[in-house]
Structures are given as structure tokens and as C-alpha cells.
Motif scaffolding. Structure first.
Motif, mmCIF file in Angstrom:
data_model
loop_
_atom_site.group_PDB
_atom_site.id
_atom_site.type_symbol
_atom_site.label_atom_id
_atom_site.label_comp_id
_atom_site.label_asym_id
_atom_site.label_seq_id
_atom_site.Cartn_x
_atom_site.Cartn_y
_atom_site.Cartn_z
ATOM 1 N N ASN A 33 6.741 -2.322 2.165
ATOM 2 C CA ASN A 33 6.607 -1.964 3.597
ATOM 3 C C ASN A 33 9.192 -1.594 3.363
ATOM 4 O O ASN A 33 8.983 -1.073 4.120
ATOM 5 C CB ASN A 33 6.282 -2.655 4.328
ATOM 6 C CG ASN A 33 5.229 -2.625 4.941
ATOM 7 O OD1 ASN A 33 4.211 -0.848 4.372
ATOM 8 N ND2 ASN A 33 4.518 -3.611 5.599
ATOM 9 N N LEU A 74 0.768 5.820 5.277
ATOM 10 C CA LEU A 74 -0.551 4.445 4.930
ATOM 11 C C LEU A 74 -1.288 5.299 3.869
ATOM 12 O O LEU A 74 -2.548 5.824 3.985
ATOM 13 C CB LEU A 74 -1.437 3.638 5.803
ATOM 14 C CG LEU A 74 -2.276 2.906 5.039
ATOM 15 C CD1 LEU A 74 -1.229 1.282 4.072
ATOM 16 C CD2 LEU A 74 -2.786 2.424 6.456
ATOM 17 N N VAL A 129 -0.427 -3.253 -0.341
ATOM 18 C CA VAL A 129 -0.153 -1.518 0.435
ATOM 19 C C VAL A 129 0.338 -0.661 -0.750
ATOM 20 O O VAL A 129 1.234 -0.821 -1.873
ATOM 21 C CB VAL A 129 0.233 -1.564 1.029
ATOM 22 C CG1 VAL A 129 1.946 -2.131 1.053
ATOM 23 C CG2 VAL A 129 0.342 -0.777 2.747
ATOM 24 N N ASP A 153 -4.534 0.425 2.783
ATOM 25 C CA ASP A 153 -4.080 -1.355 2.972
ATOM 26 C C ASP A 153 -4.862 -2.155 2.521
ATOM 27 O O ASP A 153 -6.474 -2.239 2.428
ATOM 28 C CB ASP A 153 -4.099 -1.986 4.738
ATOM 29 C CG ASP A 153 -3.992 -2.917 5.022
ATOM 30 O OD1 ASP A 153 -2.782 -3.214 4.611
ATOM 31 O OD2 ASP A 153 -3.899 -3.188 5.819
ATOM 32 N N LYS A 167 2.718 -6.301 -0.053
ATOM 33 C CA LYS A 167 3.144 -6.026 1.669
ATOM 34 C C LYS A 167 4.137 -5.848 1.843
ATOM 35 O O LYS A 167 5.015 -4.548 1.958
ATOM 36 C CB LYS A 167 2.206 -5.828 2.345
ATOM 37 C CG LYS A 167 2.273 -4.875 3.910
ATOM 38 C CD LYS A 167 0.680 -5.828 4.972
ATOM 39 C CE LYS A 167 0.016 -5.757 3.929
ATOM 40 N NZ LYS A 167 -1.951 -5.509 5.025
ATOM 41 N N ASP A 179 -2.707 -9.873 0.248
ATOM 42 C CA ASP A 179 -2.308 -8.674 0.303
ATOM 43 C C ASP A 179 -1.381 -7.590 -0.115
ATOM 44 O O ASP A 179 -0.397 -8.026 -0.604
ATOM 45 C CB ASP A 179 -1.860 -8.603 2.155
ATOM 46 C CG ASP A 179 -3.208 -9.342 3.084
ATOM 47 O OD1 ASP A 179 -4.078 -9.544 2.298
ATOM 48 O OD2 ASP A 179 -2.611 -9.817 4.311
#
Length: 285
Positions: free
Chosen positions: A107, A123, A276, A126, A103, A274
Motif C-alpha cells: 500500500n 486491487l 495484497v 486481497d 499489505k 495478510d
């Protein structure tokens, strides 16, 4: 700091695989796709490294139309590495529809990419990355048995493939492409099905094997068969079967779907990181 684009997958693998092997579970997506590139499954892959004095600072990989996948090995050089990467991507006129990574890295890339282009990010998914080494044997299984898919299941799996994409908020693949992919999945014995009284009620897929691990993906149960435990039972049984050949299994979940995350944890999957996926689109003034 030097950016190098690699045309030879074996040269790229020689540099990348020692790093990927150190965290094979965390980098399973990147590692698994690299193995597929080596076998010729993808045409025109983009592969690149950022290095300094023989030390790898970043690994970059993309198999269009799939996302750009990023790995950074030195957090202290992260911003500098991302800046150089973006400059080189723009210089090379590399088109990027989306990015997938841990993530923080995704980002940061998306924020800087938006500043240098007329694109904005959104997005796509997620994701939670989970790992399992041993299946929870205390789960009460649903009625039925698992089996590998065969050619007679092809039409059903093709339909379910598109329904899975729809449920996941992904772009719907053209049926011509789906047919080819499903035929390959079946031939390679990658699709597991749960069957009850002669009716198939759930499916999952073996994906992206690496040296010690393998990914569970494409977990799908049609709406009329949900909330009966079939998906959980199949993933538990399929994972147990895969552990006969691999030390661990990983899977990605949609963190917005609390039910699926709970089910996977009940089977024995533990949250590892995590991730994304962020897409890019042109900003309309």
C-alpha cells in the motif's frame, strides 16, 4: 543508503537467502521465485537490494509480466527505502504492471508510486497467507482417490487453468503459454488430481519449493462439481503427501472468498499474514 541492481542471480541469492531463510514461510513467494530464477525458468528478471553499511534494508524482485515483489527489513527506514526505490525505478525506466507484498508495504509503495507517475492503483487480490505443519486427520474425506496428472489430462488442465484465472479475476493467459506451462507441470509431477469413478473432479498444484517448505496453488474444482467436498479432500490429501518431503506447506487465499478460507482452516492451515496485489493503470482525466 545504496541501491544496487543485480544481474547475477547467484550474487543476489548470496545476499537475499540468509534473510529469506529466517522467515521462509512469510517470504515463501519471493524465496520460491528466486529458486526458479536460479534454474533459468525466467528470462530477464529484475533483482535489486537496498543496503547501508553492509545491512540489507530491502530486497526487490520481479519476473515480468509478474508483479514486483518487495521485502523491507527495517520498519524505521521503510519510507526512506521506498522513496529511494521509486527514484531508482524511474531512473532505470523499469515498467511495473503490479506489486505484491505484505499489505502495509504494498500500500505504501502504491501510494508513493501514484504520486510520482500518472498511474493509479487498483486491487487485484486481497490475500491471506496460510501455513500448515500437520493435516487435520479428523476430516471426513469425499469418495475418490488422488493421483498425479499425466499427459492424457493435459487438455482438461489447460481449460481449467484459464477457468481458474477467470474465477480469480486474473488476466487470461494465451493458450500457447498455458500449453507449455501445463506440459511442464505434468512432466515435473506438480499437478494433483482427485478422481471419482474414473472422472477427474478437482485439481491442485505443487509450487515454488524452498528449503523446508512448498506452496499449494491452482486449487480448482469445476462449477458442476463444487459443494461436494472434493477440493477440501484433495488439498488435505495433497498437502499430506507434500509433507513427506517438506516441513510445512503454505498457500495464498482470496480473502473475499470466505468459503475457501474456512475450508483451508478446517484442513489445518493457520493464517500467517495478510498480503495484497495491486495493479497500476493510467488515470483517465
Amino acid at each position: 543508503m545504496e541501491f544496487t541492481r543485480h544481474e547475477d542471480v547467484h550474487e543476489f541469492a548470496r545476499i537475499a537467502e540468509p534473510i529469506l531463510s529466517e522467515k521462509e514461510d512469510l517470504y515463501s513467494l519471493f524465496f520460491g521465485v528466486l529458486q526458479a530464477i536460479k534454474t533459468g525458468k525466467y528470462e530477464h528478471p529484475f533483482m535489486a537490494t537496498i543496503m547501508e553499511k553492509g545491512e540489507v534494508l530491502a530486497l526487490l524482485q520481479m519476473t515480468p509480466p509478474h508483479p514486483l515483489n518487495l521485502i523491507f527489513t527495517d520498519e524505521s527506514r521503510l519510507e526512506e527505502s521506498v522513496d529511494l526505490l521509486i527514484k531508482k525505478l524511474l531512473d532505470l525506466e523499469i515498467e511495473i504492471s503490479s506489486v505484491v507484498s505484505l499489505k502495509e508495504w504494498a500500500n505504501l509503495f502504491a501510494e508513493k508510486w501514484a504520486m510520482k507517475t500518472d498511474l493509479t492503483s487498483f486491487l487485484v487480490m486481497d490475500q491471506g497467507l496460510y501455513r500448515l505443519d500437520k493435516v487435520n486427520e479428523t476430516l471426513e474425506p469425499s469418495l475418490g482417490t488422488w493421483r498425479f496428472a499425466n499427459r492424457k489430462d493435459g487438455l482438461m488442465i489447460e481449460k481449467w487453468f484459464n477457468l481458474f484465472e477467470e474465477d480469480s479475476g486474473l488476466s487470461i493467459s494465451p493458450m500457447e503459454d498455458v500449453k507449455k506451462r501445463v506440459a511442464s507441470f505434468i512432466d515435473e509431477q506438480e499437478i494433483f488430481l482427485w478422481e471419482l469413478d474414473g472422472k477427474v473432479v478437482s485439481m491442485m498444484k505443487k509450487s515454488r519449493p524452498t528449503k523446508y517448505g512448498v506452496t499449494v496453488s491452482l486449487v480448482f474444482t469445476p462449477r458442476e462439481e463444487r459443494k461436494k467436498g472434493y477440493g477440501r479432500t484433495l488439498v488435505a490429501a495433497g498437502t499430506k503427501e507434500l509433507l513427506n518431503d517438506y516441513q510445512f506447506c503454505v498457500l495464498y487465499t482470496d480473502l473475499m472468498n470466505a468459503t475457501s478460507n474456512k475450508i483451508y482452516m478446517e484442513i489445518g492451515y493457520k493464517r500467517l499474514a495478510d498480503s495484497v496485489q495491486l495493479g497500476f493503470e493510467r488515470f483517465e482525466k
